[in-house]
Design a protein around this motif. Structure first.
Motif, PDB file in Angstrom:
ATOM      1  N   HIS A 116       0.809  -1.218   0.000  1.00 44.42           N
ATOM      2  CA  HIS A 116       0.000   0.000   0.000  1.00 44.42           C
ATOM      3  C   HIS A 116       0.846   1.274   0.000  1.00 44.42           C
ATOM      4  N   GLU A 117       2.127   1.167   0.302  1.00 49.18           N
ATOM      5  CA  GLU A 117       2.948   2.374   0.405  1.00 49.18           C
ATOM      6  C   GLU A 117       3.190   3.049  -0.940  1.00 49.18           C
ATOM      7  N   ILE A 118       3.090   2.311  -2.037  1.00 48.93           N
ATOM      8  CA  ILE A 118       3.283   2.919  -3.350  1.00 48.93           C
ATOM      9  C   ILE A 118       2.255   4.008  -3.609  1.00 48.93           C
ATOM     10  N   HIS A 119       1.064   3.875  -3.020  1.00 52.00           N
ATOM     11  CA  HIS A 119       0.038   4.913  -3.186  1.00 52.00           C
ATOM     12  C   HIS A 119       0.474   6.220  -2.535  1.00 52.00           C
ATOM     13  N   LEU A 120       1.153   6.107  -1.408  1.00 46.22           N
ATOM     14  CA  LEU A 120       1.668   7.314  -0.749  1.00 46.22           C
ATOM     15  C   LEU A 120       2.724   7.991  -1.614  1.00 46.22           C
ATOM     16  N   TRP A 121       3.614   7.181  -2.180  1.00 42.89           N
ATOM     17  CA  TRP A 121       4.667   7.731  -3.041  1.00 42.89           C
ATOM     18  C   TRP A 121       4.059   8.433  -4.249  1.00 42.89           C
ATOM     19  N   ASN A 122       3.093   7.794  -4.881  1.00 41.80           N
ATOM     20  CA  ASN A 122       2.455   8.413  -6.046  1.00 41.80           C
ATOM     21  C   ASN A 122       1.765   9.716  -5.669  1.00 41.80           C
ATOM     22  N   TRP A 123       1.002   9.690  -4.589  1.00 44.63           N
ATOM     23  CA  TRP A 123       0.297  10.899  -4.142  1.00 44.63           C
ATOM     24  C   TRP A 123       1.279  12.026  -3.848  1.00 44.63           C
ATOM     25  N   SER A 124       2.384  11.695  -3.184  1.00 40.19           N
ATOM     26  CA  SER A 124       3.349  12.726  -2.809  1.00 40.19           C
ATOM     27  C   SER A 124       4.085  13.298  -4.010  1.00 40.19           C
ATOM     28  N   ASN A 125       4.004  12.599  -5.151  1.00 39.48           N
ATOM     29  CA  ASN A 125       4.628  13.075  -6.385  1.00 39.48           C
ATOM     30  C   ASN A 125       3.600  13.511  -7.424  1.00 39.48           C
ATOM     31  N   GLU A 126       2.400  13.812  -6.956  1.00 41.73           N
ATOM     32  CA  GLU A 126       1.324  14.341  -7.811  1.00 41.73           C
ATOM     33  C   GLU A 126       0.917  13.354  -8.895  1.00 41.73           C
ATOM     34  N   ILE A 127       1.000  12.067  -8.569  1.00 41.20           N
ATOM     35  CA  ILE A 127       0.568  11.021  -9.496  1.00 41.20           C
ATOM     36  C   ILE A 127      -0.687  10.362  -8.916  1.00 41.20           C
ATOM     37  N   LYS A 128      -1.672  10.159  -9.713  1.00 42.02           N
ATOM     38  CA  LYS A 128      -2.913   9.532  -9.246  1.00 42.02           C
ATOM     39  C   LYS A 128      -2.645   8.082  -8.850  1.00 42.02           C
ATOM     40  N   ALA A 129      -3.053   7.717  -7.665  1.00 40.24           N
ATOM     41  CA  ALA A 129      -2.830   6.355  -7.179  1.00 40.24           C
ATOM     42  C   ALA A 129      -3.711   5.369  -7.937  1.00 40.24           C
ATOM     43  N   LYS A 130      -3.197   4.170  -8.140  1.00 40.91           N
ATOM     44  CA  LYS A 130      -3.972   3.127  -8.813  1.00 40.91           C
ATOM     45  C   LYS A 130      -4.832   2.380  -7.793  1.00 40.91           C
ATOM     46  N   SER A 131      -5.475   3.133  -6.938  1.00 43.67           N
ATOM     47  CA  SER A 131      -6.325   2.561  -5.899  1.00 43.67           C
ATOM     48  C   SER A 131      -7.491   3.507  -5.677  1.00 43.67           C
ATOM     49  N   LYS A 132      -8.680   3.035  -5.970  1.00 35.57           N
ATOM     50  CA  LYS A 132      -9.882   3.852  -5.764  1.00 35.57           C
ATOM     51  C   LYS A 132     -10.054   4.167  -4.297  1.00 35.57           C
ATOM     52  N   GLN A 133      -9.771   3.191  -3.452  1.00 31.26           N
ATOM     53  CA  GLN A 133      -9.935   3.393  -2.018  1.00 31.26           C
ATOM     54  C   GLN A 133      -8.999   4.485  -1.513  1.00 31.26           C
ATOM     55  N   PHE A 134      -7.757   4.482  -1.968  1.00 31.29           N
ATOM     56  CA  PHE A 134      -6.822   5.528  -1.556  1.00 31.29           C
ATOM     57  C   PHE A 134      -7.284   6.881  -2.045  1.00 31.29           C
ATOM     58  N   GLU A 135      -7.690   6.952  -3.291  1.00 35.58           N
ATOM     59  CA  GLU A 135      -8.071   8.231  -3.887  1.00 35.58           C
ATOM     60  C   GLU A 135      -9.324   8.823  -3.240  1.00 35.58           C
ATOM     61  N   THR A 136     -10.288   7.993  -2.917  1.00 29.72           N
ATOM     62  CA  THR A 136     -11.563   8.502  -2.408  1.00 29.72           C
ATOM     63  C   THR A 136     -11.600   8.658  -0.883  1.00 29.72           C
ATOM     64  N   GLU A 137     -10.694   7.963  -0.174  1.00 30.27           N
ATOM     65  CA  GLU A 137     -10.744   8.024   1.285  1.00 30.27           C
ATOM     66  C   GLU A 137      -9.410   8.468   1.904  1.00 30.27           C
ATOM     67  N   THR A 138      -8.356   7.686   1.684  1.00 28.98           N
ATOM     68  CA  THR A 138      -7.086   7.992   2.342  1.00 28.98           C
ATOM     69  C   THR A 138      -6.542   9.343   1.915  1.00 28.98           C
ATOM     70  N   ARG A 139      -6.518   9.595   0.628  1.00 25.13           N
ATOM     71  CA  ARG A 139      -5.979  10.868   0.127  1.00 25.13           C
ATOM     72  C   ARG A 139      -6.747  12.046   0.715  1.00 25.13           C
ATOM     73  N   VAL A 140      -8.062  11.937   0.740  1.00 23.45           N
ATOM     74  CA  VAL A 140      -8.891  13.016   1.278  1.00 23.45           C
ATOM     75  C   VAL A 140      -8.534  13.281   2.742  1.00 23.45           C
ATOM     76  N   GLU A 141      -8.371  12.220   3.516  1.00 24.19           N
ATOM     77  CA  GLU A 141      -8.016  12.377   4.927  1.00 24.19           C
ATOM     78  C   GLU A 141      -6.650  13.029   5.086  1.00 24.19           C
ATOM     79  N   LEU A 142      -5.672  12.592   4.302  1.00 27.52           N
ATOM     80  CA  LEU A 142      -4.327  13.156   4.409  1.00 27.52           C
ATOM     81  C   LEU A 142      -4.323  14.640   4.071  1.00 27.52           C
ATOM     82  N   GLU A 143      -5.056  15.024   3.056  1.00 27.16           N
ATOM     83  CA  GLU A 143      -5.087  16.427   2.651  1.00 27.16           C
ATOM     84  C   GLU A 143      -5.876  17.272   3.642  1.00 27.16           C
ATOM     85  N   GLN A 144      -6.920  16.727   4.207  1.00 30.43           N
ATOM     86  CA  GLN A 144      -7.675  17.458   5.223  1.00 30.43           C
ATOM     87  C   GLN A 144      -6.830  17.718   6.464  1.00 30.43           C
ATOM     88  N   ASN A 145      -5.878  16.826   6.730  1.00 30.55           N
ATOM     89  CA  ASN A 145      -5.005  16.963   7.891  1.00 30.55           C
ATOM     90  C   ASN A 145      -3.650  17.571   7.549  1.00 30.55           C
TER      91      ASN A 145
END
Length: 229
Positions: free
Chosen positions: A67-96
């Motif tokens: 699952h850590e590859i999603h963090l790397w992609n997000w931190s480099n402005e690349i869309k994660a290949k995970s719907k769950q990360f994009e719709t939930e985890t990413r939103v939480e990280l950006e809100q915080n």
């Protein structure tokens, strides 16, 4: 080290993690985190803040989960290949206001595996688990170490025990537990995937010495009471 702690899949379950670390980390003990720090749980930002805080400790080893590859992609402005990360985890990280720069620094600290001796034990620690101890770990791809060999239905613990007959050679892993194995999953393979993000348990395994200098394995499970129904 007086004790070695192996912390299984966390998946954004900060409350359960802090139950274990309520007294902090000790300088004379080693802490190995087996990966899958985020996703599915609801406290991802707090988990990452904690890991960012301890990432440079000399007695902390952070392994990479799938699952850590999603963090790397997000931190480099690349869309994660995970719907769950994009719709939930990413939103939480950006809100915080989690810093992408700090996430990149964290990701660069991640290792494929830990491989060490402790007393008379040789210990292989990976995220996904391997079916055997290869003659040369340098020839095994990161993909297999992080994402696993075969499907989730493969009983990786039994495979390891069938292929590695020496009970002084130990495997510790997370990632998959389709057979609902306990922590002591087979004769010499320990499974630290406990479905913590679904209301299961955070699994931890410690190694220490008794008064006769024998290695003692202590399985620990911490129930997660903070999760999404």
């Amino acid at each position: 080290y007086k004790k070695i702690h192996h912390i299984g899949d966390i998946h954004g379950c900060y409350t359960a993690l802090m139950e274990y670390f309520k007294e902090g980390l000790k300088e004379d003990e080693l802490y190995i985190f087996l990966g899958d720090f985020v996703d599915r749980g609801i406290e991802n930002a707090k988990v990452l803040e904690f890991l960012i805080q301890i990432r440079d400790y000399p007695n902390v080893i952070l392994l990479e989960g799938n699952h850590e590859i999603h963090l790397w992609n997000w931190s480099n402005e690349i869309k994660a290949k995970s719907k769950q990360f994009e719709t939930e985890t990413r939103v939480e990280l950006e809100q915080n206001s989690i810093s992408k720069k700090e996430i990149r620094k964290l990701y660069r600290k991640l290792r494929n595996l830990a491989y060490y001796t402790y007393g008379d034990k040789t210990v292989l620690v990976t995220h996904s688990g391997l079916p055997t101890l290869p003659d040369n770990l340098n020839l095994i791809s990161s993909e297999e170490i992080i994402r696993g060999v075969g499907s989730y239905s493969l009983n990786i613990d039994e495979c390891f025990s069938e292929n590695v007959k020496d009970n002084n050679i130990i495997q510790i892993h997370g990632h998959r537990n389709g057979f609902n194995k306990p922590i002591s999953a087979s004769t010499n393979s320990f499974n630290l995937e406990g479905k913590v993000e679904f209301g299961g348990k955070l699994r931890i395994l410690t190694l220490s010495f008794d008064e006769k200098s024998n290695v003692v394995f202590t399985p620990i499970e911490i129930e997660n009471k903070v999760f999404k129904l």
